[in-house]
Design a protein around this motif. Structure first.
Motif, PDB file in Angstrom:
ATOM      1  N   ASP A  15       0.041   1.254   6.778  1.00 29.09           N
ATOM      2  CA  ASP A  15      -0.409   2.376   5.939  1.00 29.09           C
ATOM      3  C   ASP A  15      -1.713   2.021   5.241  1.00 29.09           C
ATOM      4  O   ASP A  15      -2.078   0.845   5.141  1.00 29.09           O
ATOM      5  N   THR A  31       4.769   2.867   6.681  1.00 29.75           N
ATOM      6  CA  THR A  31       4.479   3.966   7.599  1.00 29.75           C
ATOM      7  C   THR A  31       5.758   4.509   8.203  1.00 29.75           C
ATOM      8  O   THR A  31       5.939   5.728   8.322  1.00 29.75           O
ATOM      9  N   TYR A  80       2.862  10.708   2.178  1.00 33.92           N
ATOM     10  CA  TYR A  80       2.218   9.529   1.587  1.00 33.92           C
ATOM     11  C   TYR A  80       2.067   9.695   0.080  1.00 33.92           C
ATOM     12  O   TYR A  80       2.297   8.750  -0.685  1.00 33.92           O
TER      13      TYR A  80
END
Length: 158
Positions: free
Chosen positions: A14, A23, A39
């Motif tokens: 990520d 992720t 996110y």
């Protein structure tokens, strides 16, 4: 073997923590392909954990990983038809499936909490999992209790 081995999926790290496990978590958290929102939810939850932890010297990412580890089940029960009845057979879980089950448990238990936003719900559920309490840990213990109760049928697995 009847089936070919499944290819292991590769997750890219990520942008903030540079961790592929983040992720993977965000992919499970994501709804309708809105990854940037997922996110944001995760990163806001990490900020909230930084606020929640008082004297804890671990970082929020380490707290999240520890909480995830506390939620990981090691066995599961699978239903199998034997004779005229269905019996529950305890089966050990592979490490990849453990991570997936822990992620799904954490997210589903966070979504049913009473806080206002999903990032708050997720942060408090992660904090509870880190302290080995909360709904996700209870569900994991229930899975283990079911496996323990059906230990007599473990010789049926193949």
């Amino acid at each position: 073997m009847r089936k070919a081995k499944k290819k292991e999926k590769i997750y890219f790290p990520d942008p903030k923590f540079h961790d592929p496990l983040v992720t993977r978590f965000v992919n499970h958290l994501m709804k309708n392909g809105k990854k940037s929102i997922a996110y944001n939810i995760f990163y806001n939850a990490m900020k909230r954990i930084d606020v929640i932890k008082e004297k804890e010297e671990k970082s929020s990412l380490e707290i999240w990983k520890e909480g995830l580890k506390n939620v990981m089940p090691h066995v599961e029960v699978r239903s199998r038809r034997m004779g005229g009845s269905n019996i529950q057979i305890p089966i050990p879980i592979s490490s990849n499936s453990r991570i997936t089950k822990a992620i799904k448990l954490l997210i589903s238990c966070a979504s049913i909490r009473n806080e206002k936003t999903m990032s708050k719900k997720l942060a408090y559920e992660i904090w509870d999992a880190f302290n080995e309490q909360g709904e996700a840990v209870k569900r994991k213990e229930n899975i283990h209790k079911m496996a323990e109760a059906n230990k007599a049928f473990s010789h049926f697995r193949f």
